[in-house]
Write a protein that holds these residues in place. Structure first.
Motif, PDB file in Angstrom:
ATOM      1  N   LYS A 232      -3.754 -46.365  12.899  1.00  0.00           N
ATOM      2  CA  LYS A 232      -5.009 -46.057  12.226  1.00  0.00           C
ATOM      3  C   LYS A 232      -4.747 -45.522  10.824  1.00  0.00           C
ATOM      4  N   VAL A 233      -5.716 -45.698   9.941  1.00  0.00           N
ATOM      5  CA  VAL A 233      -5.550 -45.344   8.533  1.00  0.00           C
ATOM      6  C   VAL A 233      -5.172 -43.882   8.355  1.00  0.00           C
ATOM      7  N   ASP A 234      -5.735 -42.982   9.149  1.00  0.00           N
ATOM      8  CA  ASP A 234      -5.484 -41.555   8.984  1.00  0.00           C
ATOM      9  C   ASP A 234      -4.245 -41.079   9.745  1.00  0.00           C
ATOM     10  N   SER A 235      -3.489 -42.005  10.330  1.00  0.00           N
ATOM     11  CA  SER A 235      -2.292 -41.630  11.088  1.00  0.00           C
ATOM     12  C   SER A 235      -1.147 -41.263  10.141  1.00  0.00           C
ATOM     13  N   GLU A 236      -0.438 -40.179  10.440  1.00  0.00           N
ATOM     14  CA  GLU A 236       0.722 -39.760   9.655  1.00  0.00           C
ATOM     15  C   GLU A 236       2.027 -40.233  10.290  1.00  0.00           C
ATOM     16  N   LYS A 237       1.922 -40.993  11.358  1.00  0.00           N
ATOM     17  CA  LYS A 237       3.095 -41.509  12.059  1.00  0.00           C
ATOM     18  C   LYS A 237       3.818 -42.525  11.182  1.00  0.00           C
ATOM     19  N   PRO A 238       5.123 -42.348  10.918  1.00  0.00           N
ATOM     20  CA  PRO A 238       5.872 -43.328  10.098  1.00  0.00           C
ATOM     21  C   PRO A 238       5.778 -44.720  10.696  1.00  0.00           C
ATOM     22  N   PHE A 239       5.396 -45.674   9.863  1.00  0.00           N
ATOM     23  CA  PHE A 239       5.258 -47.063  10.316  1.00  0.00           C
ATOM     24  C   PHE A 239       5.779 -47.981   9.219  1.00  0.00           C
ATOM     25  N   PHE A 240       6.706 -48.866   9.573  1.00  0.00           N
ATOM     26  CA  PHE A 240       7.360 -49.707   8.576  1.00  0.00           C
ATOM     27  C   PHE A 240       7.212 -51.179   8.930  1.00  0.00           C
ATOM     28  N   TRP A 241       7.220 -52.003   7.900  1.00  0.00           N
ATOM     29  CA  TRP A 241       7.126 -53.450   8.086  1.00  0.00           C
ATOM     30  C   TRP A 241       8.049 -54.148   7.096  1.00  0.00           C
ATOM     31  N   MET A 242       8.485 -55.342   7.455  1.00  0.00           N
ATOM     32  CA  MET A 242       9.374 -56.124   6.604  1.00  0.00           C
ATOM     33  C   MET A 242       9.204 -57.605   6.922  1.00  0.00           C
ATOM     34  N   PHE A 243       8.985 -58.388   5.866  1.00  0.00           N
ATOM     35  CA  PHE A 243       8.952 -59.846   6.032  1.00  0.00           C
ATOM     36  C   PHE A 243       9.971 -60.468   5.088  1.00  0.00           C
ATOM     37  N   VAL A 244      10.772 -61.390   5.611  1.00  0.00           N
ATOM     38  CA  VAL A 244      11.883 -61.982   4.872  1.00  0.00           C
ATOM     39  C   VAL A 244      11.680 -63.495   4.749  1.00  0.00           C
ATOM     40  N   ASP A 245      11.790 -63.999   3.532  1.00  0.00           N
ATOM     41  CA  ASP A 245      11.726 -65.440   3.294  1.00  0.00           C
ATOM     42  C   ASP A 245      13.091 -65.939   2.854  1.00  0.00           C
ATOM     43  N   ASN A 246      13.602 -66.944   3.547  1.00  0.00           N
ATOM     44  CA  ASN A 246      14.904 -67.515   3.220  1.00  0.00           C
ATOM     45  C   ASN A 246      14.774 -68.615   2.181  1.00  0.00           C
ATOM     46  N   LEU A 247      13.920 -68.341   1.164  1.00  0.00           N
ATOM     47  CA  LEU A 247      13.686 -69.240   0.033  1.00  0.00           C
ATOM     48  C   LEU A 247      13.124 -70.593   0.456  1.00  0.00           C
ATOM     49  N   VAL A 248      12.268 -70.572   1.497  1.00  0.00           N
ATOM     50  CA  VAL A 248      11.625 -71.822   1.914  1.00  0.00           C
ATOM     51  C   VAL A 248      10.135 -71.819   1.575  1.00  0.00           C
ATOM     52  N   LEU A 249       9.571 -70.671   1.217  1.00  0.00           N
ATOM     53  CA  LEU A 249       8.172 -70.620   0.803  1.00  0.00           C
ATOM     54  C   LEU A 249       8.026 -71.214  -0.597  1.00  0.00           C
ATOM     55  N   THR A 250       6.925 -71.878  -0.847  1.00  0.00           N
ATOM     56  CA  THR A 250       6.649 -72.379  -2.185  1.00  0.00           C
ATOM     57  C   THR A 250       6.195 -71.228  -3.074  1.00  0.00           C
ATOM     58  N   GLU A 251       6.105 -71.495  -4.366  1.00  0.00           N
ATOM     59  CA  GLU A 251       5.646 -70.458  -5.293  1.00  0.00           C
ATOM     60  C   GLU A 251       4.241 -69.992  -4.939  1.00  0.00           C
ATOM     61  N   ASP A 252       3.366 -70.916  -4.558  1.00  0.00           N
ATOM     62  CA  ASP A 252       2.011 -70.544  -4.148  1.00  0.00           C
ATOM     63  C   ASP A 252       2.033 -69.712  -2.876  1.00  0.00           C
ATOM     64  N   ASP A 253       2.921 -70.075  -1.938  1.00  0.00           N
ATOM     65  CA  ASP A 253       3.041 -69.303  -0.701  1.00  0.00           C
ATOM     66  C   ASP A 253       3.485 -67.874  -0.992  1.00  0.00           C
TER      67      ASP A 253
END
Length: 343
Positions: A232-253
């Protein structure tokens, strides 16, 4: 030391009187060049899990390393001798089980090097205020309050990396990893039942690996599941995210990914014989990702770089090979088990 000038009017990193802001960790000022260097370098980590740069000035050599098991900070002899007392660095180096200036109690006497009363909050405010964009950060969790990490990994399996950094062990209760290859039928209820999660990881397939889905499908599915898993927005619980592209997405992507995630990616790469062997783009809110030291020059053509890498005919390098060091900062938020099971 004889009250002829306020320490806040002096850059404690380089001695300049051209003060731009206050040092976030210790009493004292900071000039613009030192502020910029601090922003770029503070969250860098070495292969041994320690910060390779001085906690005060984010540079320096002949480093003192804190021996507190829950700490990974270092200090250069120049800062210690100038701010504590001449010769102090040699004295501390000769000590066994030396605790650093941020681990010691607030009332400890260390010359002019005095930690700020709420330095964790100051560090977050410093980055939010001085960065060109706001960096989502959480307050570091005291070692005795850290809990095992709960990870959801989409498409790419990061079990080996989490084990290498001590987040996962064979014994029960030492962290949890759920790995999904296909999330087409995954709904919010599923994620809520599996969670709550502390880290959501996702990636595109390596260059040259066949897939029934277009590359952008991986990002859009990741983003959908990420919304299910966010606290939830007001949560102080540490929360992390990561997305990795191996150079296969186009410039628009990539533009779509940056717009959805509200941040620009960092490019990390491996070099072999002065040639880029593998490279990935990373979107994340993990503190390390703010560092410019992990980025390629902005004028590199990523499409040509992808072609060069594909010409090496080595598709076995999964993006996790490159992002594993990004997990080190998570030790400040979650329980980490050393190989000898003592920490």
């Amino acid at each position: 030391m004889v009250n002829q000038r306020n320490i806040e009017d002096l850059c404690i990193c380089c001695g300049s009187f051209q003060i731009h802001t206050q040092h976030p960790l210790f009493d004292g000022g900071m000039c613009i060049p030192c502020k910029d260097n601090f922003l770029e370098s503070f969250f860098l980590y070495g292969e041994d899990g320690y910060r390779p740069l001085c906690t005060v000035c984010c540079s320096g050599e002949i480093l003192l390393t804190c021996e507190n098991p829950s700490c990974n900070r270092c200090y250069c002899s120049e800062c210690v001798d100038a701010l504590v007392n001449p010769g102090s660095s040699a004295k501390f180096q000769a000590m066994s089980n030396w605790k650093c200036f941020l681990c010691l109690p607030l009332i400890s006497e260390n010359g002019l090097l005095k930690k700020r009363r709420k330095w964790q909050e100051n560090l977050k405010d410093f980055y939010n205020r001085e960065s060109q964009r706001s960096l989502e950060m959480y307050k570091a969790v005291p070692a005795w309050k850290r809990k095992p990490i709960q990870v959801l990994s989409l498409f790419g399996d990061i079990e080996e990396e989490l084990i290498n950094f001590g987040f996962l062990e064979n014994s029960s209760g030492n962290g949890k990893l759920k790995h999904l290859v296909d999330v087409t039928d995954v709904v919010r209820k599923d994620v809520e039942e599996w969670g709550p999660f502390d880290l959501i990881y996702g990636c595109t397939p390596p260059i040259g690996q066949l897939s029934e889905h277009p590359p952008v499908w991986y990002f859009l599915q990741y983003y959908r599941v990420l919304q299910y898993a966010k606290p939830k927005v007001d949560s102080e619980k540490p929360f992390f995210w990561m997305f990795v592209d191996n150079l296969v997405l186009t410039e628009d992507d990539r533009e779509i990914a940056s717009r959805f995630l509200e941040t620009d990616p960092v490019t990390m790469y491996e070099m072999c014989d002065e040639m880029v062997k593998n490279a990935v783009l990373i979107w994340s809110n993990i503190p390390y990702m703010k560092s410019n030291n992990s980025a390629l020059a902005s004028d590199w053509d990523l499409s040509l770089l992808a072609e060069d890498i594909q010409s090496l005919n080595d598709f076995s390098l999964w993006p996790t090979r490159l992002v594993n060091k990004c997990f080190i900062p998570l030790r400040e938020y979650f329980q980490c088990f050393s190989k000898d099971h003592t920490s």
